[in-house]
Design a protein around this motif. Sequence first.
Motif, PDB file in Angstrom:
ATOM      1  N   ASN A   1       0.833  -1.212   0.000  1.00 13.02           N
ATOM      2  CA  ASN A   1       0.000   0.000   0.000  1.00 13.02           C
ATOM      3  C   ASN A   1       0.860   1.251   0.000  1.00 13.02           C
ATOM      4  OD1 ASN A   1      -2.390  -1.367  -0.136  1.00 13.02           O
ATOM      5  ND2 ASN A   1      -2.670  -1.458   2.098  1.00 13.02           N
ATOM      6  N   CYS A   2       1.958   1.208   0.753  1.00 13.74           N
ATOM      7  CA  CYS A   2       2.841   2.376   0.766  1.00 13.74           C
ATOM      8  C   CYS A   2       3.513   2.534  -0.608  1.00 13.74           C
ATOM      9  CB  CYS A   2       3.887   2.257   1.866  1.00 13.74           C
ATOM     10  SG  CYS A   2       4.645   3.836   2.271  1.00 13.74           S
ATOM     11  N   HIS A   3       3.911   1.431  -1.197  1.00 10.04           N
ATOM     12  CA  HIS A   3       4.520   1.517  -2.548  1.00 10.04           C
ATOM     13  C   HIS A   3       3.512   2.127  -3.535  1.00 10.04           C
ATOM     14  CE1 HIS A   3       7.607  -1.857  -1.482  1.00 10.04           C
ATOM     15  NE2 HIS A   3       7.887  -0.698  -0.930  1.00 10.04           N
ATOM     16  N   LYS A   4       2.250   1.649  -3.443  1.00 13.68           N
ATOM     17  CA  LYS A   4       1.205   2.166  -4.356  1.00 13.68           C
ATOM     18  C   LYS A   4       0.988   3.653  -4.130  1.00 13.68           C
ATOM     19  CE  LYS A   4      -1.592  -1.900  -4.563  1.00 13.68           C
ATOM     20  NZ  LYS A   4      -2.671  -2.456  -3.746  1.00 13.68           N
ATOM     21  N   ASP A   5       0.917   4.052  -2.847  1.00 18.80           N
ATOM     22  CA  ASP A   5       0.666   5.470  -2.514  1.00 18.80           C
ATOM     23  C   ASP A   5       1.809   6.373  -2.957  1.00 18.80           C
ATOM     24  OD1 ASP A   5      -1.640   4.669  -1.330  1.00 18.80           O
ATOM     25  OD2 ASP A   5      -0.972   4.950   0.748  1.00 18.80           O
TER      26      ASP A   5
ATOM     27  N   GLY B   1       4.046   1.381  -7.158  1.00 22.52           N
ATOM     28  CA  GLY B   1       3.115   0.252  -7.208  1.00 22.52           C
ATOM     29  C   GLY B   1       3.635  -0.911  -8.043  1.00 22.52           C
ATOM     30  N   PHE B   2       4.628  -0.644  -8.866  1.00 26.79           N
ATOM     31  CA  PHE B   2       5.242  -1.714  -9.686  1.00 26.79           C
ATOM     32  C   PHE B   2       6.116  -2.623  -8.820  1.00 26.79           C
ATOM     33  CE2 PHE B   2       7.727   2.189  -9.758  1.00 26.79           C
ATOM     34  CZ  PHE B   2       8.963   1.751  -9.281  1.00 26.79           C
ATOM     35  N   ASN B   3       6.401  -2.170  -7.614  1.00 25.92           N
ATOM     36  CA  ASN B   3       7.274  -2.929  -6.718  1.00 25.92           C
ATOM     37  C   ASN B   3       6.399  -3.709  -5.737  1.00 25.92           C
ATOM     38  OD1 ASN B   3       9.129  -3.848  -4.897  1.00 25.92           O
ATOM     39  ND2 ASN B   3      10.079  -1.875  -4.514  1.00 25.92           N
ATOM     40  N   VAL B   4       6.123  -4.953  -6.093  1.00 21.49           N
ATOM     41  CA  VAL B   4       5.163  -5.762  -5.331  1.00 21.49           C
ATOM     42  C   VAL B   4       5.896  -6.776  -4.447  1.00 21.49           C
ATOM     43  CG1 VAL B   4       3.171  -7.293  -5.495  1.00 21.49           C
ATOM     44  CG2 VAL B   4       3.489  -5.491  -7.196  1.00 21.49           C
TER      45      VAL B   4
END
Length: 163
Positions: A134-138, A142-145
């Motif tokens: 969620n922090c990556h997406k925010d 978001g490409f880093n899953v």
Amino acid sequence: MKMIILLSFAILVVSCGQGNDNDTAKLQQQVDSLQKQLNGAYRPGLGEFMMGVQEHHAKLWFAGINQNWPLADFEVHEIGETVDDIKKYCTDRPEVKSIGIIDPAIGSINAAIKQKSTEQFKKAFTDLTNSCNNCHKDNQHGFNVITIPSGLPVENQKFKPGK
Ligand code: HEC
């Protein structure tokens, strides 16, 4: 006589004054040079700290599912310490403002470890992984899953409890 005393006093004052100016200039030079060294000193970036977090995240999983609670406790603290370092050293990254997003999941992991509950641990670990994402997406990453690890992060460490 009075004149001589006055004159030598004046010379003393002037020379002291000059000495101070020289000292101040010298100190300023040292401060400038130290500042330059400090600015050029190596400091890990957010991505490097995150790779540390990733490693501890993976080790935490294998510690937890093997019910190695002391190791799990250690790994979750390592994540916490790295987060503290991120807050301290990555002040230039606005994304760090949202790092507290993982705190509730870290709290649940600590509770699961205390309870020695694998079920609780698995759930809390899933929450933790979701909060990483969620922090990556925010923050436009978001490409880093991040996923629940499917294989051991290292081959040279024992995750089962005991010696
Ligand atoms: C502040 C919110 C935030 C949280 C919470 C967060 N990350 Fe990150 N993460 C980032 C940002 C931003 C980057 C991109 C860093 C960069 O620009 O180098 C990143 C990058 C990464 C990377 C990329 C490093 C690489 O080069 O492959 C990994 C891996 C990573 N994070 C893992 C995690 C894991 C695991 C968690 C959860 C335990 C987590 N992150 C939690 C914001 C966050």
